[in-house]
Scaffold this active site. Structure first.
Site, PDB file in Angstrom:
ATOM      1  N   LYS A 107      25.907  -0.247   1.918  1.00 57.27           N
ATOM      2  CA  LYS A 107      25.834  -1.530   1.275  1.00 57.27           C
ATOM      3  C   LYS A 107      25.233  -1.454  -0.125  1.00 57.27           C
ATOM      4  O   LYS A 107      25.451  -2.014  -1.138  1.00 57.27           O
ATOM      5  CB  LYS A 107      25.291  -2.717   2.160  1.00 57.27           C
ATOM      6  CG  LYS A 107      25.981  -2.766   3.455  1.00 57.27           C
ATOM      7  CD  LYS A 107      27.132  -3.278   4.012  1.00 57.27           C
ATOM      8  CE  LYS A 107      27.631  -3.478   5.096  1.00 57.27           C
ATOM      9  NZ  LYS A 107      27.061  -2.407   6.227  1.00 57.27           N
ATOM     10  N   CYS A 221      27.877  -5.962  12.750  1.00 55.99           N
ATOM     11  CA  CYS A 221      28.879  -5.259  13.139  1.00 55.99           C
ATOM     12  C   CYS A 221      29.104  -5.731  14.610  1.00 55.99           C
ATOM     13  O   CYS A 221      29.479  -4.534  15.398  1.00 55.99           O
ATOM     14  CB  CYS A 221      28.877  -3.766  12.746  1.00 55.99           C
ATOM     15  SG  CYS A 221      27.467  -3.124  13.627  1.00 55.99           S
TER      16      CYS A 221
END
Ligand code: SAM
Length: 401
Positions: A107, A221
């Protein structure tokens, strides 16, 4: 999952027999989509409008991780659902962005590319060895306006205060969305509960780091409602000055599920990415805005470098680099290395820094030894006549013999 998904469970379960998709995100600090597409190396298809630089690899046997472009930081291999997170954070040029749980850097590389060498990215990981991997990935990426730290969220909040325009919490979680990719790993209900508690603590610190009016993005996640809608519901109850923001539509994304945690909050504004609906693994993403506005005060980082180090660097830059523009007052020397600190960076106090901006190299007794990192960050017009790798080797030889 059967209880949660009802009729959709069959499609969800069947998705585990499908191969996982490999995503590739171009480094727009180094190349552009038209430029890369004009000389195709792999067969690619777009991940969607949310990320113009994101692609799905058509041939899973292509091994893009072994291509020299990977080592040169031309792209990052990122799971397609994980790519949605950076798009939802959506940093704007010039903003200050914090990636609170950043290693290995998927990210952070995305956020750095979106910032495009403007503003500031602070990429942090609590784990020392993971923070080193983060540093390697960010160096390969060639990002210049990043401070890399190795601290707890509360250490960062105590040091910086509410200075960031955007904070990403890509939280440590029970990882249910990784079952397909990883094959198997340890899971327990106790771990889901422990993760939810840890995630709430991290979010409490994240809230202290966000300026009024700023945006907080929370991602996991995992599928479990306890770690997703449940954590956000608890956060909103404890932080009435935050509100869930609607996220622009993303093809294949499903809404969050308030009913799964018996809440009447608008948790359907969050996103759920399911492997049977979206070409990627499981993810949950929520974006919240802190209410209010106004500026915040902070102390500036005070870069320091010896006269000798500055002179060696200036000599090197003048003789070996092309049109490399920098402000001398941003040079900072630490642990025998010279760095270029991002402009107007905040003071870091006792927070442990893994990288102070762009690592330029090492001032030696009689010469400046450039770092490979510098070569990875230079734009074509900033290169000199001789490649930096060659200069590094020549310097090494000169020191040894
Ligand atoms: N954002 C990363 C990426 O895209 O490459 C992945 C981050 S991973 C899901 C979660 C990270 O949280 C791990 O690197 C882990 O070291 C870190 N972490 C674990 N416990 C933490 C805590 N209490 N506070 C902050 N970060 C933590």
């Amino acid at each position: 999952m059967r209880g949660l998904l009802g009729d959709e469970f069959t499609a969800f379960a069947a998705s585990f027999d499908e191969p996982h998709r490999v995503g590739l995100r171009l480094n727009t600090l180094k190349t552009s989509v038209p430029d890369f597409s004009s000389k195709p190396v792999f067969a690619l298809s777009s991940v969607g409008l949310h990320e113009p630089a994101g692609f799905l690899l058509a041939d899973p046997a292509a091994q893009p991780g072994k291509h020299p472009f990977h080592d040169a930081g031309v792209y990052y291999l990122q799971e397609p659902a994980a790519m949605v997170v950076g798009s939802v954070v959506d940093p704007q040029p010039g903003e200050w962005v914090l990636d609170l749980a950043a290693a290995p850097g998927g990210k952070s590389t995305h956020l750095a590319a979106r910032l495009g060498d403007t503003g500031l990215l602070v990429a942090n990981d609590i784990d020392h060895s993971r923070a080193q991997i983060l540093a390697q990935n960010m160096e390969r990426w060639g990002s210049r306006h990043a401070l890399l730290t190795n601290a707890t969220p509360s250490q960062l909040a105590d040091q910086f205060g509410a200075i960031f325009d955007r904070v990403l919490v890509d939280a440590p979680c029970s990882g249910e969305g990784l079952f397909r990719r990883m094959g198997s790993f340890a899971w327990s209900e106790a771990n889901v509960t422990a993760c939810a508690v840890r995630q709430s603590h991290i979010l409490d610190d994240a809230a202290r780091l966000l300026r009024p009016g700023g945006r907080l993005v929370y991602a996991t996640c995992t599928f479990s409602p306890e770690e997703n809608e449940g954590v956000i519901a608890r956060f909103l109850a404890d932080h009435p000055n935050f509100a869930l923001e609607p996220i622009p539509p993303i093809a294949g994304a499903a809404p969050g599920q308030p009913a799964w945690v018996n809440s009447d909050l608008p948790l359907d504004r969050a996103l759920r990415l399911w492997p049977h609906r979206f070409p990627g693994e499981g993810h949950f993403i929520a974006r919240l805005q802190r209410q209010g506005g106004g500026g915040v005060d902070y102390a500036l980082f005070q870069p320091r470098a010896s006269r000798e180090a500055r002179a060696l660097w200036a000599d090197f830059a003048a003789n070996e680099l092309g049109d490399f523009v920098y402000e001398e007052e941003r040079l900072h020397e630490a642990n025998g290395r010279l760095y270029l600190i991002p402009p107007d960076a905040p003071a870091t106090g006792s927070v442990r820094l893994v990288r102070y901006g762009l690592l330029l190299g090492e001032p030696r007794r009689s010469h400046f030894r450039p770092a490979h990192t510098l070569a990875l960050a230079l734009k074509p017009h900033e290169h000199g006549q001789r490649p930096i790798l060659l200069l590094t080797i020549l310097n090494l030889l000169a020191t040894r013999w």
